[in-house]
Design an enzyme around this catalytic site. Structure first.
Site, PDB file in Angstrom:
ATOM      1  N   GLN A  77     -27.776  39.515 -66.190  1.00  0.00           N
ATOM      2  CA  GLN A  77     -27.797  38.180 -66.810  1.00  0.00           C
ATOM      3  C   GLN A  77     -27.254  38.242 -68.241  1.00  0.00           C
ATOM      4  O   GLN A  77     -26.434  37.409 -68.647  1.00  0.00           O
ATOM      5  CB  GLN A  77     -29.228  37.644 -66.810  1.00  0.00           C
ATOM      6  CG  GLN A  77     -29.446  36.403 -67.645  1.00  0.00           C
ATOM      7  CD  GLN A  77     -30.817  35.806 -67.429  1.00  0.00           C
ATOM      8  OE1 GLN A  77     -31.052  35.150 -66.432  1.00  0.00           O
ATOM      9  NE2 GLN A  77     -31.742  36.021 -68.355  1.00  0.00           N
ATOM     10  N   MET A 109     -38.251  30.873 -68.932  1.00  0.00           N
ATOM     11  CA  MET A 109     -38.847  30.015 -67.912  1.00  0.00           C
ATOM     12  C   MET A 109     -40.358  29.923 -68.139  1.00  0.00           C
ATOM     13  O   MET A 109     -41.105  29.499 -67.248  1.00  0.00           O
ATOM     14  CB  MET A 109     -38.545  30.568 -66.522  1.00  0.00           C
ATOM     15  CG  MET A 109     -37.035  30.678 -66.283  1.00  0.00           C
ATOM     16  SD  MET A 109     -36.533  30.618 -64.574  1.00  0.00           S
ATOM     17  CE  MET A 109     -37.384  32.038 -63.917  1.00  0.00           C
ATOM     18  N   GLN A 135     -31.264  27.846 -60.144  1.00  0.00           N
ATOM     19  CA  GLN A 135     -31.017  29.285 -60.062  1.00  0.00           C
ATOM     20  C   GLN A 135     -31.892  29.952 -58.999  1.00  0.00           C
ATOM     21  O   GLN A 135     -31.868  31.160 -58.838  1.00  0.00           O
ATOM     22  CB  GLN A 135     -31.185  29.951 -61.427  1.00  0.00           C
ATOM     23  CG  GLN A 135     -32.607  30.049 -61.951  1.00  0.00           C
ATOM     24  CD  GLN A 135     -32.629  30.576 -63.373  1.00  0.00           C
ATOM     25  OE1 GLN A 135     -32.150  29.940 -64.297  1.00  0.00           O
ATOM     26  NE2 GLN A 135     -33.209  31.754 -63.567  1.00  0.00           N
ATOM     27  N   LEU A 139     -45.254  33.060 -70.919  1.00  0.00           N
ATOM     28  CA  LEU A 139     -44.795  34.053 -71.899  1.00  0.00           C
ATOM     29  C   LEU A 139     -45.618  35.339 -71.868  1.00  0.00           C
ATOM     30  O   LEU A 139     -46.822  35.321 -71.635  1.00  0.00           O
ATOM     31  CB  LEU A 139     -44.859  33.456 -73.307  1.00  0.00           C
ATOM     32  CG  LEU A 139     -44.024  32.197 -73.546  1.00  0.00           C
ATOM     33  CD1 LEU A 139     -44.146  31.761 -75.007  1.00  0.00           C
ATOM     34  CD2 LEU A 139     -42.562  32.396 -73.168  1.00  0.00           C
ATOM     35  N   HIS A 146     -41.100  38.421 -73.866  1.00  0.00           N
ATOM     36  CA  HIS A 146     -40.559  37.209 -74.501  1.00  0.00           C
ATOM     37  C   HIS A 146     -40.836  37.221 -76.006  1.00  0.00           C
ATOM     38  O   HIS A 146     -39.976  36.840 -76.803  1.00  0.00           O
ATOM     39  CB  HIS A 146     -41.215  35.957 -73.909  1.00  0.00           C
ATOM     40  CG  HIS A 146     -41.035  35.793 -72.431  1.00  0.00           C
ATOM     41  ND1 HIS A 146     -42.090  35.768 -71.552  1.00  0.00           N
ATOM     42  CD2 HIS A 146     -39.925  35.664 -71.673  1.00  0.00           C
ATOM     43  CE1 HIS A 146     -41.639  35.601 -70.317  1.00  0.00           C
ATOM     44  NE2 HIS A 146     -40.329  35.546 -70.358  1.00  0.00           N
ATOM     45  N   ARG A 151     -43.444  37.642 -62.980  1.00  0.00           N
ATOM     46  CA  ARG A 151     -43.720  37.805 -61.552  1.00  0.00           C
ATOM     47  C   ARG A 151     -44.742  38.920 -61.271  1.00  0.00           C
ATOM     48  O   ARG A 151     -45.228  39.012 -60.138  1.00  0.00           O
ATOM     49  CB  ARG A 151     -42.430  38.063 -60.776  1.00  0.00           C
ATOM     50  CG  ARG A 151     -41.529  36.834 -60.724  1.00  0.00           C
ATOM     51  CD  ARG A 151     -40.370  37.014 -59.779  1.00  0.00           C
ATOM     52  NE  ARG A 151     -39.636  35.779 -59.546  1.00  0.00           N
ATOM     53  CZ  ARG A 151     -38.505  35.436 -60.182  1.00  0.00           C
ATOM     54  NH1 ARG A 151     -37.989  36.227 -61.084  1.00  0.00           N
ATOM     55  NH2 ARG A 151     -37.908  34.292 -59.898  1.00  0.00           N
ATOM     56  N   GLU A 163     -45.372  39.725 -73.667  1.00  0.00           N
ATOM     57  CA  GLU A 163     -44.885  40.481 -74.838  1.00  0.00           C
ATOM     58  C   GLU A 163     -43.364  40.675 -74.823  1.00  0.00           C
ATOM     59  O   GLU A 163     -42.750  40.822 -75.870  1.00  0.00           O
ATOM     60  CB  GLU A 163     -45.570  41.853 -74.913  1.00  0.00           C
ATOM     61  CG  GLU A 163     -47.034  41.807 -75.316  1.00  0.00           C
ATOM     62  CD  GLU A 163     -47.256  41.325 -76.750  1.00  0.00           C
ATOM     63  OE1 GLU A 163     -46.366  41.522 -77.594  1.00  0.00           O
ATOM     64  OE2 GLU A 163     -48.325  40.732 -77.003  1.00  0.00           O
ATOM     65  N   GLY A 181     -33.172  39.321 -72.762  1.00  0.00           N
ATOM     66  CA  GLY A 181     -33.767  40.638 -72.522  1.00  0.00           C
ATOM     67  C   GLY A 181     -32.873  41.542 -71.690  1.00  0.00           C
ATOM     68  O   GLY A 181     -32.183  41.080 -70.776  1.00  0.00           O
TER      69      GLY A 181
HETATM   70  N1  ATP Z   1     -40.185  43.103 -70.120  1.00  0.00           N
HETATM   71  C1  ATP Z   1     -39.267  42.439 -70.796  1.00  0.00           C
HETATM   72  N2  ATP Z   1     -38.766  42.941 -71.945  1.00  0.00           N
HETATM   73  C2  ATP Z   1     -37.820  42.267 -72.644  1.00  0.00           C
HETATM   74  N3  ATP Z   1     -37.329  41.062 -72.283  1.00  0.00           N
HETATM   75  C3  ATP Z   1     -37.796  40.520 -71.151  1.00  0.00           C
HETATM   76  C4  ATP Z   1     -38.785  41.163 -70.354  1.00  0.00           C
HETATM   77  N4  ATP Z   1     -39.057  40.373 -69.290  1.00  0.00           N
HETATM   78  C5  ATP Z   1     -38.265  39.290 -69.415  1.00  0.00           C
HETATM   79  N5  ATP Z   1     -37.511  39.361 -70.517  1.00  0.00           N
HETATM   80  C6  ATP Z   1     -36.509  38.403 -70.955  1.00  0.00           C
HETATM   81  O1  ATP Z   1     -37.082  37.153 -71.236  1.00  0.00           O
HETATM   82  C7  ATP Z   1     -36.136  36.129 -71.019  1.00  0.00           C
HETATM   83  C8  ATP Z   1     -36.754  35.066 -70.166  1.00  0.00           C
HETATM   84  O2  ATP Z   1     -37.022  35.610 -68.899  1.00  0.00           O
HETATM   85  P1  ATP Z   1     -37.993  34.950 -67.835  1.00  0.00           P
HETATM   86  O3  ATP Z   1     -38.631  33.751 -68.424  1.00  0.00           O
HETATM   87  O4  ATP Z   1     -37.306  34.877 -66.539  1.00  0.00           O
HETATM   88  O5  ATP Z   1     -39.152  36.026 -67.780  1.00  0.00           O
HETATM   89  P2  ATP Z   1     -39.432  37.148 -66.775  1.00  0.00           P
HETATM   90  O6  ATP Z   1     -40.709  37.749 -67.155  1.00  0.00           O
HETATM   91  O7  ATP Z   1     -38.177  37.954 -66.626  1.00  0.00           O
HETATM   92  O8  ATP Z   1     -39.684  36.422 -65.451  1.00  0.00           O
HETATM   93  P3  ATP Z   1     -39.289  36.966 -64.060  1.00  0.00           P
HETATM   94  O9  ATP Z   1     -39.102  38.447 -64.134  1.00  0.00           O
HETATM   95  O10 ATP Z   1     -40.425  36.597 -63.238  1.00  0.00           O
HETATM   96  O11 ATP Z   1     -38.010  36.209 -63.781  1.00  0.00           O
HETATM   97  C9  ATP Z   1     -34.927  36.786 -70.342  1.00  0.00           C
HETATM   98  O12 ATP Z   1     -33.924  36.996 -71.314  1.00  0.00           O
HETATM   99  C10 ATP Z   1     -35.506  38.090 -69.860  1.00  0.00           C
HETATM  100  O13 ATP Z   1     -34.552  39.116 -69.773  1.00  0.00           O
HETATM  101  C1  PAF Z   2     -32.044  32.583 -69.061  1.00  0.00           C
HETATM  102  C2  PAF Z   2     -32.970  31.725 -68.225  1.00  0.00           C
HETATM  103  C3  PAF Z   2     -34.028  31.088 -69.120  1.00  0.00           C
HETATM  104  C4  PAF Z   2     -32.146  30.591 -67.608  1.00  0.00           C
HETATM  105  O1  PAF Z   2     -32.934  29.775 -66.818  1.00  0.00           O
HETATM  106  C5  PAF Z   2     -33.639  32.543 -67.093  1.00  0.00           C
HETATM  107  O2  PAF Z   2     -32.695  33.023 -66.201  1.00  0.00           O
HETATM  108  C6  PAF Z   2     -34.537  33.628 -67.607  1.00  0.00           C
HETATM  109  O3  PAF Z   2     -35.669  33.288 -67.914  1.00  0.00           O
HETATM  110  O4  PAF Z   2     -34.117  34.793 -67.706  1.00  0.00           O
HETATM  111  N1  BAL Z   3     -35.512  36.427 -65.130  1.00  0.00           N
HETATM  112  C1  BAL Z   3     -34.381  35.770 -64.499  1.00  0.00           C
HETATM  113  C2  BAL Z   3     -34.786  34.503 -63.900  1.00  0.00           C
HETATM  114  C3  BAL Z   3     -34.990  34.536 -62.435  1.00  0.00           C
HETATM  115  O1  BAL Z   3     -35.435  35.563 -61.890  1.00  0.00           O
HETATM  116  O2  BAL Z   3     -34.699  33.536 -61.795  1.00  0.00           O
END
Ligand code: ATP
Ligand code: PAF
Ligand code: BAL
Length: 282
Positions: free
Chosen positions: A153, A30, A61, A33, A37, A187, A35, A147
């Protein structure tokens, strides 16, 4: 690196890549970005010829009272980070093109979405599996990386791929953390300075759970109680959303710990809902 916004343009690019017999690696995000991601992109790049990143804040979602509108966005910064990470294409679709008026089709992975975040964020995983299947159908990746921070998920997507016979290898990336142990998350940006200090309580409570388990505790309820006690007595802004332990393969609650287990927690620090977990092999 190219930024593609149109679905039909992506499909044309994909056709060319496939006709050159090149493999496609894919990381859906989403945006905003960090580290975490970047580590997923690195993993995907190692295993594929062409690397796709999608950036799409998927409205379906998010629940009505969640943070869709304030979710952090910074495409310019994301583009720079993606370039450095060796991304070949960013898919940055328009919401109306993904969900035009009259859109009617949804994917629902049952059972695996009943507990944890599925119980607390009603409709969340229906939105996640739907967008991920749409992205898979557009990009047709050979591998996709998710992740382990979002462990439920990851398991839901693995199950969807298995149940719907998709030819996509799903890989899990390890959780990337700040020096003090807080799992990176877009977040985290919402946290005030004081809340940020307190947010370490999530990882610390999971460290305690691990310690108790390695000392021989096998009762799930005891671990859950101790984790909750720890969070409540070590935070002022913390409010527990859930602390749960399930068998990671089947996502069933277990009373006695054995095999591969997931200890997952969601905690509001102030108004910010954070998640973290441990996957342990006992
Ligand atoms: N700290 C992390 N380490 C490894 N992978 C991560 C981490 N944070 C997020 N991801 C992964 O990155 C991908 C995209 O997640 P997303 O864009 O929702 O980021 P996020 O930082 O998890 O955002 P939020 O926690 O606010 O939803 C998902 O597969 C998520 O599991
Ligand atoms: C997999 C995903 C990109 C689907 O919107 C979201 O849930 C996230 O960022 O983890
Ligand atoms: N990281 C999963 C996306 C969400 O919180 O909606």
């Amino acid at each position: 690196m190219e930024i593609l916004k149109e679905i039909n343009v992506v499909k044309e690019v994909i056709k060319k890549i496939k006709s050159n017999n090149q493999s496609i690696g894919f990381v859906p995000t989403m945006g905003y970005l960090h580290e975490g991601h970047l580590s997923l992109l690195k993993k995907a790049k190692e295993k594929s010829d062409v690397l796709f990143l999608s950036i799409f804040v998927n409205p379906i979602q998010f629940g009505p009272n969640e943070d869709l509108d304030k979710y952090p966005r910074d495409l310019e910064r994301d583009v720079e980070l993606a370039k450095k990470a060796g991304v070949d294409y960013i898919f940055f679709p328009n919401e109306l093109k993904m969900y035009p008026p009259g859109y009617s089709t949804y994917v629902m992975v049952e059972k695996f979405t009943e507990g944890l975040c599925g119980a607390k964020r009603l409709g969340h995983f229906k939105g996640v599996s739907t967008i991920v299947l749409k992205l898979f159908n557009i990009i047709r990746p050979d591998i996709a990386v998710f992740g382990k921070k979002d462990a439920q998920q990851l398991r839901v997507i693995e199950k969807m791929v298995e149940d719907l016979n998709l030819d996509i290898e799903i890989l899990g990336g390890e959780i990337v953390r700040e020096k003090d142990g807080l799992a990176l998350s877009s977040r985290n940006k919402y946290l005030t300075l004081e809340e940020r200090k307190e947010a370490v309580v999530l990882n610390k409570s999971l460290e305690l759970a691990e310690l108790l388990i390695y000392k021989g505790e096998k009762n799930s309820n005891v671990i859950i109680e101790k984790v909750e006690e720890f969070i409540n007595s070590n935070s002022n802004f913390g409010k527990i959303d859930y602390v749960e332990i399930v068998d990671y393969k089947n996502f069933e609650k277990i009373s006695e710990l054995s095999g591969e287990i997931l200890i997952a927690i969601a905690v509001y620090i102030g108004n910010t809902r954070l998640i973290d977990n441990r996957i342990l092999n006992l």
